[in-house]
Scaffold this motif. Structure first.
Motif, PDB file in Angstrom:
ATOM      1  N   VAL A  21      -1.477  -2.753  -4.106  1.00  0.00           N
ATOM      2  CA  VAL A  21      -2.898  -3.080  -3.985  1.00  0.00           C
ATOM      3  C   VAL A  21      -3.740  -1.900  -3.507  1.00  0.00           C
ATOM      4  O   VAL A  21      -4.967  -1.989  -3.473  1.00  0.00           O
ATOM      5  CB  VAL A  21      -3.112  -4.280  -3.035  1.00  0.00           C
ATOM      6  CG1 VAL A  21      -2.459  -5.527  -3.604  1.00  0.00           C
ATOM      7  CG2 VAL A  21      -2.595  -3.979  -1.638  1.00  0.00           C
ATOM      8  N   GLY A  22      -3.097  -0.790  -3.128  1.00  0.00           N
ATOM      9  CA  GLY A  22      -3.875   0.351  -2.673  1.00  0.00           C
ATOM     10  C   GLY A  22      -3.049   1.615  -2.583  1.00  0.00           C
ATOM     11  O   GLY A  22      -1.821   1.560  -2.441  1.00  0.00           O
ATOM     12  N   GLU A  23      -3.734   2.762  -2.684  1.00  0.00           N
ATOM     13  CA  GLU A  23      -3.101   4.072  -2.566  1.00  0.00           C
ATOM     14  C   GLU A  23      -3.954   4.961  -1.671  1.00  0.00           C
ATOM     15  O   GLU A  23      -5.189   4.919  -1.738  1.00  0.00           O
ATOM     16  CB  GLU A  23      -2.966   4.746  -3.940  1.00  0.00           C
ATOM     17  CG  GLU A  23      -2.117   3.995  -4.937  1.00  0.00           C
ATOM     18  CD  GLU A  23      -2.046   4.747  -6.269  1.00  0.00           C
ATOM     19  OE1 GLU A  23      -2.221   5.986  -6.269  1.00  0.00           O
ATOM     20  OE2 GLU A  23      -1.829   4.084  -7.297  1.00  0.00           O
ATOM     21  N   ALA A  24      -3.283   5.777  -0.880  1.00  0.00           N
ATOM     22  CA  ALA A  24      -3.975   6.739  -0.028  1.00  0.00           C
ATOM     23  C   ALA A  24      -3.229   8.058  -0.061  1.00  0.00           C
ATOM     24  O   ALA A  24      -1.998   8.089  -0.130  1.00  0.00           O
ATOM     25  CB  ALA A  24      -4.062   6.221   1.406  1.00  0.00           C
TER      26      ALA A  24
ATOM     27  N   VAL B 178       0.856  -1.179   0.000  1.00  0.00           N
ATOM     28  CA  VAL B 178       0.000   0.000   0.000  1.00  0.00           C
ATOM     29  C   VAL B 178       0.896   1.234   0.000  1.00  0.00           C
ATOM     30  O   VAL B 178       1.883   1.295   0.740  1.00  0.00           O
ATOM     31  CB  VAL B 178      -0.941   0.022   1.223  1.00  0.00           C
ATOM     32  CG1 VAL B 178      -1.540   1.420   1.433  1.00  0.00           C
ATOM     33  CG2 VAL B 178      -2.082  -0.983   1.041  1.00  0.00           C
ATOM     34  N   LEU B 179       0.543   2.220  -0.824  1.00  0.00           N
ATOM     35  CA  LEU B 179       1.266   3.479  -0.921  1.00  0.00           C
ATOM     36  C   LEU B 179       0.472   4.567  -0.220  1.00  0.00           C
ATOM     37  O   LEU B 179      -0.711   4.748  -0.503  1.00  0.00           O
ATOM     38  CB  LEU B 179       1.473   3.875  -2.389  1.00  0.00           C
ATOM     39  CG  LEU B 179       2.080   2.811  -3.315  1.00  0.00           C
ATOM     40  CD1 LEU B 179       2.112   3.336  -4.750  1.00  0.00           C
ATOM     41  CD2 LEU B 179       3.474   2.432  -2.841  1.00  0.00           C
ATOM     42  N   ALA B 180       1.113   5.299   0.686  1.00  0.00           N
ATOM     43  CA  ALA B 180       0.457   6.414   1.374  1.00  0.00           C
ATOM     44  C   ALA B 180       1.314   7.657   1.199  1.00  0.00           C
ATOM     45  O   ALA B 180       2.375   7.769   1.826  1.00  0.00           O
ATOM     46  CB  ALA B 180       0.256   6.094   2.848  1.00  0.00           C
ATOM     47  N   ASP B 181       0.870   8.560   0.339  1.00  0.00           N
ATOM     48  CA  ASP B 181       1.621   9.781   0.054  1.00  0.00           C
ATOM     49  C   ASP B 181       0.657  10.816  -0.497  1.00  0.00           C
ATOM     50  O   ASP B 181      -0.198  10.498  -1.319  1.00  0.00           O
ATOM     51  CB  ASP B 181       2.733   9.500  -0.968  1.00  0.00           C
ATOM     52  CG  ASP B 181       3.775  10.601  -1.013  1.00  0.00           C
ATOM     53  OD1 ASP B 181       3.422  11.751  -1.390  1.00  0.00           O
ATOM     54  OD2 ASP B 181       4.938  10.339  -0.683  1.00  0.00           O
ATOM     55  N   ASP B 182       0.805  12.073  -0.057  1.00  0.00           N
ATOM     56  CA  ASP B 182      -0.141  13.090  -0.500  1.00  0.00           C
ATOM     57  C   ASP B 182       0.193  13.651  -1.875  1.00  0.00           C
ATOM     58  O   ASP B 182      -0.583  14.460  -2.403  1.00  0.00           O
ATOM     59  CB  ASP B 182      -0.242  14.223   0.527  1.00  0.00           C
ATOM     60  CG  ASP B 182       1.074  14.964   0.725  1.00  0.00           C
ATOM     61  OD1 ASP B 182       2.128  14.415   0.355  1.00  0.00           O
ATOM     62  OD2 ASP B 182       1.049  16.084   1.255  1.00  0.00           O
TER      63      ASP B 182
END
Length: 238
Positions: free
Chosen positions: A50-53, A25-29
């Motif tokens: 599988v996901g981005e936020a 999962v990638l979490a970056d603005d």
């Protein structure tokens, strides 16, 4: 795209060699950062995004739902930053993923605080493609310290400004002589195989000692053990 995810969740943890790809999962603005990371990692047969936020507030429930193996967590995000998001993920999951903090500045108090909160390592946004891929694979394996020199430098710089969890004497009293030796070698960034060679014991014995060190210090992984060693004064800078 922000707040999007796909693929069915599976049990957390690292897949066996030759098994299912590592789920990420990638979490970056920054949308461009996420797009670049997805393109790079998605091109590898053993890695799957599988996901981005786009915010920590989006990332936490997504991670809990998808249960990925690895999270690339930007340390500075709106709503909830990477430090708080890391704390929430680790506190809310029985088998949490490995969290790799992504940052612009390596000598940043935010990075140290993220590691102190439970992140398993960190990666610079300017890192090359091969360094990125290797870091994801290495942090998933968890048998070595990621970028040990950088972690030691962070600990040397910021550990003294943080309240020590316990004194060097108290920490040392928890460990056997051999476990103390193993902890010192962990802080140097040695892998289990390298520690086995240094101590002239078998890899299985080292694995047992490492598990004992982590359990007795009440920490999740090698990075946390290094931080505890420096903050207590058991290991000193230099």
């Amino acid at each position: 795209m922000s707040g999007t995810h796909d693929a069915a969740p599976t049990k957390g943890g690292t897949p066996a060699e030759g098994g299912a790809p590592l789920r990420i999962v990638l979490a970056d603005d920054e949308r461009m950062v996420r797009t670049a990371l997805r393109a790079i990692l998605g091109a590898e047969p053993d890695l799957e995004v599988v996901g981005e936020a786009a915010t920590g507030a989006e990332a936490v429930p997504m991670i809990r739902e998808l249960r990925p193996d690895v999270v690339l967590m930007d340390v500075r995000m709106p709503e909830i930053d990477g430090i708080r998001a890391t704390e929430q993920v680790l506190a809310g999951m029985a088998e949490p993923p490995r969290i790799l903090v992504v940052t612009t500045f390596e000598n940043d108090a935010y990075v140290y605080d993220a590691l102190r909160a439970g992140a398993h390592g960190f990666l610079l946004k300017r890192a090359g493609v091969e360094d990125l891929i290797q870091a994801v694979r290495m942090v998933a394996r968890s048998d070595s310290l990621l970028f040990p020199a950088a972690v030691r430098e962070l600990a040397a710089r910021y550990a003294g400004a943080r309240a020590a969890r316990e004194s060097a004497r108290a920490l040392r009293a928890r460990l056997s002589d051999r476990e103390a030796d193993v902890l010192r070698l962990i802080t140097k960034g040695l892998t289990n195989a390298e520690i086995a060679d240094r101590l002239a014991v078998g890899p299985a014995t080292v694995k047992t000692h490492v598990a004992g060190v982590l359990a007795k210090l009440g920490v999740r992984d090698r990075t946390q053990a290094v931080i505890a060693a420096y903050e207590s004064g058991f290991v000193r800078p230099g």
